[in-house]
Write a protein that holds these residues in place. Structure first.
Motif, PDB file in Angstrom:
ATOM      1  N   LEU A 219      80.327  52.220  42.010  1.00 49.79           N
ATOM      2  CA  LEU A 219      80.465  51.969  43.331  1.00 49.79           C
ATOM      3  C   LEU A 219      79.827  52.455  44.174  1.00 49.79           C
ATOM      4  O   LEU A 219      80.127  52.877  45.222  1.00 49.79           O
ATOM      5  CB  LEU A 219      81.989  52.927  43.474  1.00 49.79           C
ATOM      6  CG  LEU A 219      83.474  52.062  42.550  1.00 49.79           C
ATOM      7  CD1 LEU A 219      83.916  52.942  42.190  1.00 49.79           C
ATOM      8  CD2 LEU A 219      83.360  50.338  42.682  1.00 49.79           C
ATOM      9  N   PHE A 220      78.489  52.277  43.701  1.00 51.79           N
ATOM     10  CA  PHE A 220      77.698  53.171  44.824  1.00 51.79           C
ATOM     11  C   PHE A 220      76.950  51.557  45.774  1.00 51.79           C
ATOM     12  O   PHE A 220      76.778  52.448  46.786  1.00 51.79           O
ATOM     13  CB  PHE A 220      75.781  53.257  44.046  1.00 51.79           C
ATOM     14  CG  PHE A 220      76.290  54.843  43.582  1.00 51.79           C
ATOM     15  CD1 PHE A 220      77.126  55.299  43.828  1.00 51.79           C
ATOM     16  CD2 PHE A 220      74.826  54.901  42.956  1.00 51.79           C
ATOM     17  CE1 PHE A 220      77.762  57.290  42.916  1.00 51.79           C
ATOM     18  CE2 PHE A 220      74.967  55.901  42.527  1.00 51.79           C
ATOM     19  CZ  PHE A 220      75.742  57.380  41.830  1.00 51.79           C
ATOM     20  N   ASP A 221      77.425  50.757  45.842  1.00 52.02           N
ATOM     21  CA  ASP A 221      77.811  49.266  46.743  1.00 52.02           C
ATOM     22  C   ASP A 221      78.373  49.005  47.712  1.00 52.02           C
ATOM     23  O   ASP A 221      78.543  48.265  48.124  1.00 52.02           O
ATOM     24  CB  ASP A 221      77.047  48.296  45.649  1.00 52.02           C
ATOM     25  CG  ASP A 221      75.725  47.691  47.027  1.00 52.02           C
ATOM     26  OD1 ASP A 221      75.898  47.788  48.279  1.00 52.02           O
ATOM     27  OD2 ASP A 221      75.906  46.446  47.278  1.00 52.02           O
ATOM     28  N   SER A 222      79.417  49.844  47.544  1.00 50.29           N
ATOM     29  CA  SER A 222      80.470  49.617  47.881  1.00 50.29           C
ATOM     30  C   SER A 222      81.014  50.074  49.157  1.00 50.29           C
ATOM     31  O   SER A 222      81.817  50.798  49.838  1.00 50.29           O
ATOM     32  CB  SER A 222      82.121  50.320  47.219  1.00 50.29           C
ATOM     33  OG  SER A 222      81.842  51.635  47.206  1.00 50.29           O
ATOM     34  N   ASP A 223      80.131  49.913  50.414  1.00 50.94           N
ATOM     35  CA  ASP A 223      80.560  49.792  51.660  1.00 50.94           C
ATOM     36  C   ASP A 223      81.221  49.334  52.778  1.00 50.94           C
ATOM     37  O   ASP A 223      81.409  47.567  52.398  1.00 50.94           O
ATOM     38  CB  ASP A 223      78.738  49.341  52.252  1.00 50.94           C
ATOM     39  CG  ASP A 223      79.035  50.409  54.026  1.00 50.94           C
ATOM     40  OD1 ASP A 223      80.091  50.504  54.358  1.00 50.94           O
ATOM     41  OD2 ASP A 223      77.628  49.627  54.491  1.00 50.94           O
ATOM     42  N   SER A 404      82.617  57.910  50.336  1.00 48.18           N
ATOM     43  CA  SER A 404      80.812  58.277  50.326  1.00 48.18           C
ATOM     44  C   SER A 404      80.383  57.386  50.929  1.00 48.18           C
ATOM     45  O   SER A 404      79.531  56.787  51.374  1.00 48.18           O
ATOM     46  CB  SER A 404      81.431  59.149  49.636  1.00 48.18           C
ATOM     47  OG  SER A 404      81.753  60.068  49.491  1.00 48.18           O
ATOM     48  N   ALA A 405      80.463  55.845  49.815  1.00 48.59           N
ATOM     49  CA  ALA A 405      79.704  55.034  50.580  1.00 48.59           C
ATOM     50  C   ALA A 405      79.574  53.968  51.657  1.00 48.59           C
ATOM     51  O   ALA A 405      78.699  53.542  52.313  1.00 48.59           O
ATOM     52  CB  ALA A 405      79.477  53.976  49.279  1.00 48.59           C
ATOM     53  N   THR A 406      80.618  54.781  51.914  1.00 48.44           N
ATOM     54  CA  THR A 406      80.791  54.049  53.340  1.00 48.44           C
ATOM     55  C   THR A 406      80.447  54.437  54.738  1.00 48.44           C
ATOM     56  O   THR A 406      79.522  54.575  55.606  1.00 48.44           O
ATOM     57  CB  THR A 406      82.317  53.563  53.670  1.00 48.44           C
ATOM     58  OG1 THR A 406      82.921  52.424  52.507  1.00 48.44           O
ATOM     59  CG2 THR A 406      82.970  52.623  54.745  1.00 48.44           C
ATOM     60  N   ILE A 407      80.993  56.517  54.335  1.00 49.71           N
ATOM     61  CA  ILE A 407      80.222  57.014  55.017  1.00 49.71           C
ATOM     62  C   ILE A 407      78.266  57.053  55.446  1.00 49.71           C
ATOM     63  O   ILE A 407      78.025  57.015  56.462  1.00 49.71           O
ATOM     64  CB  ILE A 407      80.806  58.489  54.812  1.00 49.71           C
ATOM     65  CG1 ILE A 407      82.197  57.672  55.380  1.00 49.71           C
ATOM     66  CG2 ILE A 407      80.355  59.179  55.998  1.00 49.71           C
ATOM     67  CD1 ILE A 407      82.999  58.901  55.069  1.00 49.71           C
ATOM     68  N   PHE A 408      78.013  57.129  54.591  1.00 47.32           N
ATOM     69  CA  PHE A 408      76.320  57.587  54.333  1.00 47.32           C
ATOM     70  C   PHE A 408      76.049  56.237  53.265  1.00 47.32           C
ATOM     71  O   PHE A 408      75.224  56.014  52.357  1.00 47.32           O
ATOM     72  CB  PHE A 408      75.977  59.218  53.510  1.00 47.32           C
ATOM     73  CG  PHE A 408      77.068  60.054  53.498  1.00 47.32           C
ATOM     74  CD1 PHE A 408      76.367  60.306  55.046  1.00 47.32           C
ATOM     75  CD2 PHE A 408      77.913  59.920  53.298  1.00 47.32           C
ATOM     76  CE1 PHE A 408      76.916  61.716  55.509  1.00 47.32           C
ATOM     77  CE2 PHE A 408      78.986  61.098  53.510  1.00 47.32           C
ATOM     78  CZ  PHE A 408      78.310  62.224  54.855  1.00 47.32           C
ATOM     79  N   PRO A 409      75.889  55.304  53.456  1.00 46.68           N
ATOM     80  CA  PRO A 409      75.259  54.160  53.373  1.00 46.68           C
ATOM     81  C   PRO A 409      74.196  53.646  53.033  1.00 46.68           C
ATOM     82  O   PRO A 409      73.692  53.723  52.027  1.00 46.68           O
ATOM     83  CB  PRO A 409      75.976  52.966  54.175  1.00 46.68           C
ATOM     84  CG  PRO A 409      75.819  53.335  55.589  1.00 46.68           C
ATOM     85  CD  PRO A 409      76.619  54.763  54.981  1.00 46.68           C
ATOM     86  N   SER A 410      73.638  54.775  53.587  1.00 39.71           N
ATOM     87  CA  SER A 410      71.365  54.302  53.535  1.00 39.71           C
ATOM     88  C   SER A 410      71.510  55.273  51.823  1.00 39.71           C
ATOM     89  O   SER A 410      70.200  54.107  51.259  1.00 39.71           O
ATOM     90  CB  SER A 410      70.870  54.990  54.482  1.00 39.71           C
ATOM     91  OG  SER A 410      70.703  56.875  54.692  1.00 39.71           O
ATOM     92  N   TRP A 411      71.955  56.341  51.620  1.00 36.68           N
ATOM     93  CA  TRP A 411      71.958  56.653  50.032  1.00 36.68           C
ATOM     94  C   TRP A 411      72.238  55.999  49.754  1.00 36.68           C
ATOM     95  O   TRP A 411      71.441  56.554  48.460  1.00 36.68           O
ATOM     96  CB  TRP A 411      73.122  58.409  51.009  1.00 36.68           C
ATOM     97  CG  TRP A 411      72.440  59.047  49.458  1.00 36.68           C
ATOM     98  CD1 TRP A 411      73.473  58.998  48.291  1.00 36.68           C
ATOM     99  CD2 TRP A 411      71.620  59.765  49.096  1.00 36.68           C
ATOM    100  NE1 TRP A 411      73.463  59.847  47.288  1.00 36.68           N
ATOM    101  CE2 TRP A 411      71.381  60.713  47.835  1.00 36.68           C
ATOM    102  CE3 TRP A 411      70.389  59.868  49.234  1.00 36.68           C
ATOM    103  CZ2 TRP A 411      70.728  61.585  46.996  1.00 36.68           C
ATOM    104  CZ3 TRP A 411      69.381  60.783  48.641  1.00 36.68           C
ATOM    105  CH2 TRP A 411      70.387  61.422  47.037  1.00 36.68           C
TER     106      TRP A 411
END
Length: 538
Positions: A219-223, A404-411
């Protein structure tokens, strides 16, 4: 052993290096003899064979240790200690279990002889039985020892998981079945022929630690902001497909309540298949782990569903038309979406760690991915215990990862590739453990009802999708087919379909809505549980 290995190493290393030479008497002397017995004025030097020293010492140590162990087994004092009392009389040494009392008469010679023979036979039988037990090298004994060896079981699961990925990439058979199904089938066969056990602490370790880590890694890409911004009209089609899956699950369970699986397992499998047909395989794993579905039933459900899904994908490819339909987007965006898809790892892709300069999968990205996922799982467990202890921590962990992926997308975007690669390996280990815990007869017995349920579920899903999408919302049919692919197969299969059908503008949206399915399918399918329980108990 040392001398033989030394000579063999020298011969092997120098036989092809030195050529035969003539002596004064014109005789050919073998080069090996020159090396082994050089003349005083010879300029050849013998290289000392370090490999032979190590190998010879290891072999000698192993044989010596085995000899000492065998000798100690046969002659150990503990094996000869009968804890008896020796008394000397005119017939020789006698063994007694206790001292004769003062009032008891001393036994005569005949009774002492019979007792001595009985003790000797008992003692020899005891030593023989213990020795045979200690030296038992039968296949059953060896397998029993290996079944208790966690290293052997973990190594087997890792080898089978890697083999499943390799077969999917390199063989037509593997591509047709998919890596998870190949992995499950191999461990299912190994368990049923007795090479690996049906239950082991290793399987519990995978379900307890690796599966919770795999869910956030996927789910790291779930922006969500990016999904809403770039998915376009395909997002609406995907939501219609998700609703269609929910309706299909309820209707299919009402028609086929899966009573063959048991009252407690039937509705759980229905929830897991609903998650599978909204998001993908990772959601099936998450729901199966949350509801504690039996490993044998998981194997049967995955095997049956893969058969139905393969036929359904072929049906979707047959209906979809190639080339852009209606709307045209500039070539620059099309090239961008194609490049984005090609960098997305999948189970059919060879996963390797390139150089640090490539910035795809590096040592640091692997470390950061595992550490980040572990922190999210830990925080999700703490919040679950504080808010709702009866709920699985995977649900809260998934929601935390999406937020978290939505708030910190670049990381999280920088960890996307490595996180997916590690998640695939953990997912493969889960399928390997599920296959090992299943009975082949149970799978064959339960497969027909599961195939029927999955088929009815997807038929109703497709009919509702087309009815709502085409009849009510007037949507593009190709987008509906692609959204259905994203529902049932996940982001990678949907993007592959968009590329194969030459829809470059839909490649990136297909990936995004597939990731949205990863993020939402687990919670949606678990919410169906109470309704399915009422249907099962009516």
């Amino acid at each position: 052993l040392f001398v033989l290995a030394l000579n063999y190493d020298v011969l092997d290393n120098n036989y092809h290096r030195l050529k035969p030479r003539r002596t004064r008497s014109n005789r050919m002397i073998n080069s090996a003899s020159i090396v082994m017995f050089p003349k005083p004025n010879s300029t050849k030097t013998m290289r000392f064979p370090h490999q032979s020293v190590v190998v010879s010492l290891l072999l000698t140590g192993i044989i010596f240790t085995s000899s000492v162990h065998s000798f100690s087994v046969l002659t150990s004092p503990s094996r000869c200690n009968t804890q008896t009392l020796k008394v000397k009389d005119h017939t020789g040494s006698r063994h007694y279990d206790r001292r004769p009392s003062a009032t008891a008469p001393f036994p005569d010679s005949h009774s002492l002889t019979k007792r001595r023979e009985s003790n000797v036979r008992t003692h020899r039988a005891k030593i023989g039985s213990e020795s045979s037990t200690a030296l038992d090298m039968s296949p059953t004994s060896i397998l029993g020892t290996l079944h208790k060896d966690t290293s052997f079981i973990l190594s087997t699961l890792l080898v089978v998981s890697a083999g499943g990925i390799a077969m999917e990439q390199k063989t037509t058979f593997g591509k047709a079945l998919s890596a998870p199904l190949v992995t499950m089938l191999m461990t299912l066969i190994l368990a049923n022929i007795g090479l690996i056990p049906f239950s082991s602490p290793v399987y519990g370790l995978i379900n307890k630690f690796l599966v919770p880590l795999a869910v956030p890694l996927f789910l790291f890409d779930s922006d969500l902001k990016r999904v809403i911004r770039d998915a376009g009209s395909l997002l609406l089609a995907f939501l219609v497909g998700a609703v269609s899956t929910v309706i299909g699950t309820i209707a299919a369970f009402a028609l086929i309540p899966l009573k063959a699986l048991g009252l407690e397992q039937g509705w759980k499998v229905a929830c897991a298949l609903a998650a599978r047909h909204i998001g993908g395989a990772i959601n099936f794993v998450a729901v199966a782990d949350t509801l504690n579905i039996d490993g044998g039933i998981v194997s049967a459900a995955i095997a049956a569903d893969n058969v139905v899904v393969a036929i359904y994908f072929a049906f979707l490819f047959y209906l979809a038309t190639s080339g852009e339909s209606g709307k045209n987007i500039t070539d620059d965006r099309g090239k961008l979406t194609t490049e984005t898809n090609m960098s997305e790892p999948s189970l059919s892709e060879e996963i390797s760690i390139p150089n640090e300069e490539n910035k795809t999968i590096t040592t640091s990205s692997i470390a950061y991915s595992i550490a980040t996922a572990s922190c999210l799982v830990t925080l999700g467990g703490v919040l679950t215990n504080a808010i709702c202890p009866s709920l699985s921590s995977l649900v809260i962990s998934s929601l935390l990862t999406v937020a978290s992926a939505t708030i910190f997308p670049s990381w999280f975007q920088s960890l996307r590739t490595s996180g997916t690669a590690i998640g695939i390996l953990f997912l493969q280990l889960f399928f390997a453990a599920s296959g090992a815990a299943g009975s082949l007869l149970l799978v064959l017995r339960q497969a027909p009802s599961l195939i029927a349920f999955s088929a009815v579920q997807l038929v109703i899903h497709f009919l509702v999708l087309v009815g709502l999408g085409r009849g009510l919302l007037k949507m593009d049919p190709n987008e509906l087919y692609l959204a259905s692919n994203a529902n049932v197969g996940g982001p990678t299969t949907a993007a592959a379909m968009a590329q194969a059908k030459e829809w470059p503008r839909l490649v990136l949206p297909a990936l995004l809505v597939g990731v949205l399915g990863y993020a939402t399918a687990t919670a949606v399918s678990l919410s169906l549980g109470p309704l399915l329980i009422r249907l099962a108990t009516r």
